[in-house]
Design a protein around this motif. Structure first.
Motif, PDB file in Angstrom:
ATOM      1  N   ARG A  19      47.594  50.480 -13.075  1.00 26.23           N
ATOM      2  CA  ARG A  19      48.334  49.646 -12.113  1.00 26.23           C
ATOM      3  C   ARG A  19      49.605  50.341 -11.623  1.00 26.23           C
ATOM      4  N   VAL A  20      50.180  51.199 -12.446  1.00 27.05           N
ATOM      5  CA  VAL A  20      51.410  51.902 -12.054  1.00 27.05           C
ATOM      6  C   VAL A  20      51.123  53.350 -11.671  1.00 27.05           C
ATOM      7  N   GLY A  21      49.827  53.664 -11.443  1.00 27.78           N
ATOM      8  CA  GLY A  21      49.466  54.984 -10.968  1.00 27.78           C
ATOM      9  C   GLY A  21      49.369  56.050 -12.032  1.00 27.78           C
ATOM     10  N   ALA A  22      49.286  55.661 -13.310  1.00 21.92           N
ATOM     11  CA  ALA A  22      49.190  56.626 -14.404  1.00 21.92           C
ATOM     12  C   ALA A  22      47.816  56.530 -15.056  1.00 21.92           C
TER      13      ALA A  22
ATOM     14  N   LEU B  58      44.782  48.750 -21.991  1.00 23.47           N
ATOM     15  CA  LEU B  58      45.831  49.742 -21.749  1.00 23.47           C
ATOM     16  C   LEU B  58      45.480  50.623 -20.555  1.00 23.47           C
ATOM     17  N   GLN B  59      44.221  50.997 -20.428  1.00 23.19           N
ATOM     18  CA  GLN B  59      43.813  51.856 -19.314  1.00 23.19           C
ATOM     19  C   GLN B  59      44.042  51.174 -17.979  1.00 23.19           C
ATOM     20  N   ILE B  60      43.744  49.893 -17.917  1.00 24.49           N
ATOM     21  CA  ILE B  60      43.956  49.152 -16.664  1.00 24.49           C
ATOM     22  C   ILE B  60      45.441  49.038 -16.345  1.00 24.49           C
TER      23      ILE B  60
ATOM     24  N   MET C  85      38.827  54.516 -15.035  1.00 26.49           N
ATOM     25  CA  MET C  85      38.942  55.820 -15.673  1.00 26.49           C
ATOM     26  C   MET C  85      38.030  56.852 -15.008  1.00 26.49           C
ATOM     27  N   ARG C  86      36.857  56.425 -14.554  1.00 28.98           N
ATOM     28  CA  ARG C  86      35.947  57.357 -13.871  1.00 28.98           C
ATOM     29  C   ARG C  86      36.571  57.858 -12.576  1.00 28.98           C
TER      30      ARG C  86
END
Length: 319
Positions: free
Chosen positions: A306-309, A300-302, A163-164
């Motif tokens: 993984r899909v670039g979002a 969820l963040q990880i 996230m950073r």
């Protein structure tokens, strides 16, 4: 008879290095079903990595912590007790360092890949006269150690760093590079750890730059060597350790990952190791552990990354 009893008491008080004299007997007696030779090898390998930071300071306590539940006149011991095979790793700096390394790779790779990484590192870094256990015994020790330290939540660290990095690219209004969470190959991660072992020399700097798979490398460094690290995203500093930066991580847009070992006082050419991502990460991928508080959000963040979002706070609230 008294001599036999005395021998058993002496074995229990030995340091890990002394286990080599009693390998066969301890292999049978070990309640953890681990090979003592693998334990010795792990400790020797860990002595090549000088870890630091908040996780490193908590390792001894967690490796030796035990809890018990009384059942009538008996006591069922849950976890590890002081003096058993795994808690002995807490008695040395090498054992503590290897525990953190084991936790990282068991969260990233499956058991077979973990054993291969440890075996290859041992072959490259340890003398030929040192104990050399097989892939499976090494993976077994790593799994035991990780099960004790998983409360650290390596998955939380991976999510936080993800996230950073994403937030910086968003602030710069540039596209988030593809493949930040691509899984490095076993060979590449072995190369990276071999380079990190050079940090035991005071005149060495490790420089890691690029983007594919670099979030795994960033998380490992923040987990094991936070005081030594300086991390930049497109020249924007997101982490600066307490000590002089000896691990420099530069996350660049879509650039292949390069790992360099440099000398502070030498003009000699650096060692450059291009890191390869695994073509089919599903074959060797492990499962990250998470600390209980907030683990759903971190997971969820990880997965979004993984899909670039980017999984924003607004999206988390909506979910």
């Amino acid at each position: 008879m008294s001599q036999q009893v005395q021998t058993q008491v002496d074995v229990g008080s030995l340091s890990l290095r002394g286990f080599g004299l009693f390998t066969d007997m301890l292999a049978v007696l070990s309640a953890d079903n681990v090979t003592p030779m693998a334990m010795i090898q792990m400790e020797q390998l860990g002595s090549l990595f000088h870890v630091n930071g908040r996780f490193a300071t908590k390792v001894p306590e967690l490796l030796t912590r035990a809890s018990s539940h009384p059942i009538g006149r008996l006591t069922l011991a849950v976890g590890w007790r002081r003096g058993d095979s795994v808690s002995l790793l807490a008695e040395s700096a090498g054992g503590q360092a290897m525990s953190l390394l084991s936790l990282c790779i068991t969260n990233i790779y499956n058991e077979e890949a973990v054993g291969q990484i440890l075996s290859r590192l041992s072959s490259r870094l340890l003398p030929r006269s040192s104990p050399h256990a097989g892939v499976v015994p090494l993976a077994d020790v790593a799994a035991l150690v990780a099960s004790k330290l998983n409360r650290f939540g390596f998955g939380n660290v991976l999510a936080e760093q993800t996230m950073r990095v994403h937030s910086v690219f968003e602030k710069l209004e540039t596209t988030i590079p593809d493949g930040l969470l691509e899984l490095p190959s076993v060979e590449s991660l072995t190369d990276v750890f071999e380079c990190l072992s050079h940090l035991r020399r005071d005149d060495t700097v490790i420089r890691i730059s690029g983007s594919p798979g670099i979030l795994y490398l960033l998380s490992i460094v923040i987990f094991m060597f936070p005081h030594d690290a300086i991390v930049t995203v497109e020249s924007y500093v997101i982490h600066e350790g307490e000590a002089e930066g000896r691990i420099i991580i530069e996350i660049c847009d879509s650039a292949p990952v390069q790992v360099q070992v440099e000398k502070k006082l030498s003009q000699s050419a650096p060692l450059i190791l291009p890191m390869k991502v695994c073509e089919d990460g599903r074959k060797i991928k492990g499962a990250c552990s998470f600390a209980w508080e907030g683990w759903i959000a971190r997971k969820l963040q990880i997965e979004f990354a993984r899909v670039g979002a980017t999984c924003t706070q607004e999206l988390l609230v909506a979910l």
